[in-house]
Design a protein around this motif. Structure first.
Motif, PDB file in Angstrom:
ATOM      1  N   UNK A  53       0.858  -1.188   0.000  1.00  0.00           N
ATOM      2  CA  UNK A  53       0.000   0.000   0.000  1.00  0.00           C
ATOM      3  C   UNK A  53       0.892   1.234   0.000  1.00  0.00           C
ATOM      4  N   UNK A  54       0.712   2.056  -1.016  1.00  0.00           N
ATOM      5  CA  UNK A  54       1.500   3.283  -1.106  1.00  0.00           C
ATOM      6  C   UNK A  54       0.822   4.347  -0.256  1.00  0.00           C
ATOM      7  N   UNK A  55       1.496   4.789   0.797  1.00  0.00           N
ATOM      8  CA  UNK A  55       0.923   5.777   1.714  1.00  0.00           C
ATOM      9  C   UNK A  55       1.114   7.192   1.176  1.00  0.00           C
TER      10      UNK A  55
ATOM     11  N   UNK B 195       3.419   0.522   3.080  1.00  0.00           N
ATOM     12  CA  UNK B 195       3.063  -0.658   3.869  1.00  0.00           C
ATOM     13  C   UNK B 195       3.254  -1.837   2.931  1.00  0.00           C
ATOM     14  N   UNK B 196       4.205  -2.701   3.241  1.00  0.00           N
ATOM     15  CA  UNK B 196       4.533  -3.795   2.324  1.00  0.00           C
ATOM     16  C   UNK B 196       4.754  -5.088   3.097  1.00  0.00           C
TER      17      UNK B 196
ATOM     18  N   UNK C  24       2.273  -6.373   7.486  1.00  0.00           N
ATOM     19  CA  UNK C  24       1.001  -6.018   6.839  1.00  0.00           C
ATOM     20  C   UNK C  24       0.358  -4.736   7.352  1.00  0.00           C
ATOM     21  N   UNK C  25       0.863  -4.185   8.472  1.00  0.00           N
ATOM     22  CA  UNK C  25       0.218  -3.006   9.045  1.00  0.00           C
ATOM     23  C   UNK C  25       1.177  -1.852   9.315  1.00  0.00           C
ATOM     24  N   UNK C  26       2.439  -2.133   9.496  1.00  0.00           N
ATOM     25  CA  UNK C  26       3.393  -1.085   9.834  1.00  0.00           C
ATOM     26  C   UNK C  26       3.800  -0.274   8.601  1.00  0.00           C
TER      27      UNK C  26
END
Length: 232
Positions: free
Chosen positions: A155-157, A185-186, A200-202
């Motif tokens: 996920x690109x923040x 987030x990768x 998965x969350x950091x």
């Protein structure tokens, strides 16, 4: 004369008056009118080379007559006389349409597209954004991931900082190097679904130094990623 005839004459007179007024406002066509300006058409210019008996013309501004600075976008972007400014001026010499501020907007957008495409294994998108050499490296990593049955969720923040480090022209190729700090987030899982890399969350901070290039002789305005480096 009936009432209908009076009404008809009234509207005829009104039409004549309106026509005369429009003619005064819009003017008459003489056949020498300039065509409407298309804002998306690049203006063609004819180069006039100075000679001993014909000095170079003075290029002036539209309003105040002051000389136009062709490097204004570079001087606004970074201090005149700096190494980066000199490099940007060289790029502008090769490509007068180049604007460093607009380039950085494009670099940020390209960075996000490349990171997301790599995580998703989107080869078609990567081909359009990467040079052949860089694409081969990305494609090899994607293929290795697929061969092992690994899955990558990313996920690109966002991008917290983007700076231009260097600009230069080699032969006809313009090169611009940027440093980008992003948050991602990768998480990578093996074929059994076990987490083998990332979280998965950091949110992780990633620092990259990327170099983009474009052949200034080409009509293709797009830049491609030609070099990558991770900053520790």
């Amino acid at each position: 004369m009936g009432s209908n005839d009076i009404v008809t004459i009234f509207f005829l007179v009104a039409a004549v008056v309106i026509f005369i007024q429009l003619r005064n406002v819009l003017g008459r066509r003489t056949g020498n009118e300039k065509p409407p300006h298309d804002p998306y058409t690049r203006r063609e210019t004819t180069e006039v080379r100075p000679t001993a008996d014909r000095p170079a013309p003075v290029v002036t501004g539209r309003d105040n007559g002051e000389p136009v600075n062709p490097y204004a976008s570079a001087d606004t972007f970074t201090a005149a006389g700096s190494d980066l400014n000199k490099g940007l001026r060289a790029v502008i010499d090769a490509d007068p349409a180049f604007n460093p501020a607009e380039f950085m907007k494009g670099a940020r957008a390209a960075y996000e597209m490349i990171v997301v495409a790599f995580a998703e294994g989107d080869r078609n998108s990567l081909k359009n954004l990467l040079s052949r050499e860089v694409y081969e490296g990305f494609e090899a990593a994607i293929k290795d991931r697929e061969t092992k049955g690994e899955r990558m969720n990313s996920t690109f923040v966002g991008i917290s900082k983007a700076d231009m480090l260097n600009a230069a022209v080699k032969d006809s190729e313009a090169l611009v190097t940027v440093r980008i700090v992003s948050q991602l987030i990768s998480a990578t899982y093996d074929k059994q679904g076990a987490l083998i890399d990332g979280h998965p969350e950091e949110v992780a901070e990633v620092k990259d130094i990327w170099t983009f290039a474009r052949d200034t002789r080409s009509r293709d305005p797009n830049w491609k990623l030609v070099g990558t480096e991770s900053e520790q």
